[in-house]
Design an enzyme around this catalytic site. Structure first.
Site, PDB file in Angstrom:
ATOM      1  N   ARG A 287     -17.660  11.056 -27.864  1.00 17.44           N
ATOM      2  CA  ARG A 287     -18.100   9.948 -28.720  1.00 17.44           C
ATOM      3  C   ARG A 287     -18.413   8.710 -27.881  1.00 17.44           C
ATOM      4  O   ARG A 287     -19.569   8.387 -27.635  1.00 17.44           O
ATOM      5  CB  ARG A 287     -17.026   9.648 -29.774  1.00 17.44           C
ATOM      6  CG  ARG A 287     -17.534   8.820 -30.965  1.00 17.44           C
ATOM      7  CD  ARG A 287     -17.626   7.334 -30.730  1.00 17.44           C
ATOM      8  NE  ARG A 287     -16.369   6.714 -30.358  1.00 17.44           N
ATOM      9  CZ  ARG A 287     -16.252   5.437 -30.030  1.00 17.44           C
ATOM     10  NH1 ARG A 287     -17.318   4.644 -30.001  1.00 17.44           N
ATOM     11  NH2 ARG A 287     -15.069   4.940 -29.671  1.00 17.44           N
ATOM     12  N   ASP A 288     -17.407   8.045 -27.372  1.00 16.03           N
ATOM     13  CA  ASP A 288     -17.651   6.810 -26.634  1.00 16.03           C
ATOM     14  C   ASP A 288     -18.353   7.074 -25.311  1.00 16.03           C
ATOM     15  O   ASP A 288     -19.076   6.218 -24.799  1.00 16.03           O
ATOM     16  CB  ASP A 288     -16.319   6.081 -26.382  1.00 16.03           C
ATOM     17  CG  ASP A 288     -16.524   4.627 -26.009  1.00 16.03           C
ATOM     18  OD1 ASP A 288     -17.549   4.049 -26.407  1.00 16.03           O
ATOM     19  OD2 ASP A 288     -15.666   4.063 -25.320  1.00 16.03           O
TER      20      ASP A 288
ATOM     21  N   HIS B 228      -7.292   1.506 -25.189  1.00 16.46           N
ATOM     22  CA  HIS B 228      -8.636   1.949 -24.813  1.00 16.46           C
ATOM     23  C   HIS B 228      -9.139   0.997 -23.734  1.00 16.46           C
ATOM     24  O   HIS B 228      -9.384  -0.180 -23.998  1.00 16.46           O
ATOM     25  CB  HIS B 228      -9.556   1.905 -26.039  1.00 16.46           C
ATOM     26  CG  HIS B 228     -10.953   2.353 -25.780  1.00 16.46           C
ATOM     27  ND1 HIS B 228     -11.381   3.642 -26.032  1.00 16.46           N
ATOM     28  CD2 HIS B 228     -12.038   1.686 -25.310  1.00 16.46           C
ATOM     29  CE1 HIS B 228     -12.661   3.747 -25.718  1.00 16.46           C
ATOM     30  NE2 HIS B 228     -13.088   2.572 -25.276  1.00 16.46           N
TER      31      HIS B 228
ATOM     32  N   HIS C 271     -11.769   0.049 -20.434  1.00 20.70           N
ATOM     33  CA  HIS C 271     -12.991   0.237 -19.663  1.00 20.70           C
ATOM     34  C   HIS C 271     -12.745  -0.287 -18.251  1.00 20.70           C
ATOM     35  O   HIS C 271     -11.909  -1.163 -18.041  1.00 20.70           O
ATOM     36  CB  HIS C 271     -14.159  -0.502 -20.316  1.00 20.70           C
ATOM     37  CG  HIS C 271     -14.669   0.169 -21.547  1.00 20.70           C
ATOM     38  ND1 HIS C 271     -15.960   0.641 -21.669  1.00 20.70           N
ATOM     39  CD2 HIS C 271     -14.069   0.467 -22.724  1.00 20.70           C
ATOM     40  CE1 HIS C 271     -16.129   1.197 -22.857  1.00 20.70           C
ATOM     41  NE2 HIS C 271     -14.993   1.101 -23.521  1.00 20.70           N
TER      42      HIS C 271
ATOM     43  N   CYS D 273     -20.098   0.293 -24.806  1.00 19.75           N
ATOM     44  CA  CYS D 273     -20.388  -0.116 -26.182  1.00 19.75           C
ATOM     45  C   CYS D 273     -21.838  -0.588 -26.282  1.00 19.75           C
ATOM     46  O   CYS D 273     -22.238  -1.515 -25.577  1.00 19.75           O
ATOM     47  CB  CYS D 273     -19.445  -1.237 -26.611  1.00 19.75           C
ATOM     48  SG  CYS D 273     -19.803  -1.881 -28.273  1.00 19.75           S
TER      49      CYS D 273
ATOM     50  N   ASN E 115     -15.893   4.014 -19.506  1.00 21.49           N
ATOM     51  CA  ASN E 115     -14.461   4.127 -19.739  1.00 21.49           C
ATOM     52  C   ASN E 115     -13.767   4.520 -18.441  1.00 21.49           C
ATOM     53  O   ASN E 115     -14.406   4.917 -17.466  1.00 21.49           O
ATOM     54  CB  ASN E 115     -14.194   5.231 -20.767  1.00 21.49           C
ATOM     55  CG  ASN E 115     -14.768   4.932 -22.118  1.00 21.49           C
ATOM     56  OD1 ASN E 115     -14.182   4.219 -22.910  1.00 21.49           O
ATOM     57  ND2 ASN E 115     -15.939   5.499 -22.409  1.00 21.49           N
TER      58      ASN E 115
END
Length: 328
Positions: free
Chosen positions: A18-19, A210, A212, A252, A261
């Site tokens: 997903r991300d 979460h 990055h 994002c 990430n």
């Protein structure tokens, strides 16, 4: 007195499907995304953020969420997470094999209005409605507090500002609350401060982070999360969940200059070396996991941002036992 660096158990959450994909220039078709998930499951991933139930005209990389979920490996030990932003997203997720929904709530109005066209207060209302739908369908609920470490539009975010949103989010009584460093500006001090906010609030059952690695602090932040400060109290549930993306892909699409990430294989190497216990199947085969990152890079026509895909695993040799009478 407890060791100030005592680790807790860490649960790895794989967010690559997903991300990891949502900010890539090249969208992957449904079958390739399913193959990525299949390979991750084969390497021991047991909690995977697989899809996003958002408008495909806004995030085309996430089109076909229902088709992806119809083809993923069905394993009772694997939990699939679908990201949603509202009731409609939760209703879509409820019609699939998703076992969890992750609802994103920015902590600043400036990010929330640009990302979701809603204020923070309005997003909290949407999150409550989506949570109701998810629970009615028997799914777990995670709330992610986005830009909790800093906002690309309004700048630094204070711990007090996050605390205000956290208190209101906790009223929804989710299964888990995550703090997200959406644009990669956080440092370990902030990790400790945010973790301390959850201590003593019985409504917060589990914490997740979460990170990055935009400014090369993502792994330092992960170590800080894995080694909570016992002086602030016990971590809810005794487990910290950490998001990571195979190959270090991600970013994002609504955050300027956001990069990847932290890489799953790099994080696994770090936690193994730190002696941090992992929930589930334990520590993965790092080289094999890195090969998944390399494969994904080939599909995306892009190079992985993690380093283990290039450097490989390293296991220090075990020293031979000293022999009696050997000179030192």
């Amino acid at each position: 007195m407890e060791n100030a660096h005592m680790s807790t158990t860490v649960e790895l959450v794989e967010v690559g499907p997903r991300d990891g994909l949502q900010n890539e220039k090249k969208p992957l078709d449904v079958d390739t995304r399913v193959e990525l998930i299949r390979r991750l499951v084969g390497q021991g991933a047991r909690r995977i953020e697989a899809v996003s139930f958002v408008r495909p005209d806004l995030v085309p990389q996430m089109a076909g969420a229902e088709e992806v979920m119809a083809k993923v490996p069905q394993d009772p030990e694997v939990s699939y997470i679908g990201l949603v932003l509202n009731r409609r997203g939760a209703e879509r997720a409820a019609q699939t094999p998703c076992t969890e929904v992750n609802i994103v709530i920015p902590v600043t109005d400036s990010f929330s209005t640009r990302n979701q066209n809603l204020t923070v207060d309005a997003m909290l209302d949407h999150a409550a409605a989506a949570s109701q739908v998810a629970r009615g369908a028997g799914m777990r609920v995670s709330l992610t507090l986005a830009v909790a470490f800093g906002c690309p539009f309004s700048g630094p975010v204070s711990t007090g500002q996050v605390a205000d949103v956290l208190l209101r989010a906790a009223e929804i009584e989710p299964d888990e609350i995550a703090f997200a460093d959406t644009i990669g500006v956080g440092v370990p001090r902030q990790v400790r401060e945010l973790a301390a906010l959850a201590v003593g609030d019985d409504r917060i059952r589990k914490l997740r982070f979460h990170f990055h690695n935009t400014r090369n602090t993502g792994y330092a932040n992960a170590v800080a999360a894995a080694h909570p400060d016992p002086s602030t109290g016990a971590v809810p549930g005794g487990v910290i969940a950490l998001d990571a993306s195979v190959g270090g892909f991600g970013g994002c699409p609504f955050a300027p200059a956001a990069t990847g990430n932290i890489a799953t294989e790099d994080l696994a190497y770090l936690l193994r070396g730190e002696g941090v216990p992992l929930a589930g199947n334990g520590h993965p085969d790092i080289d094999a996991l890195a090969r998944v990152g390399t494969w994904l890079g080939e599909q995306l026509d892009n190079s992985p941002q993690g380093l283990l895909v290039r450097a490989g695993d390293f296991t220090p040799p075990v020293p031979a036992p000293d022999k009696e009478g050997t000179e030192k």
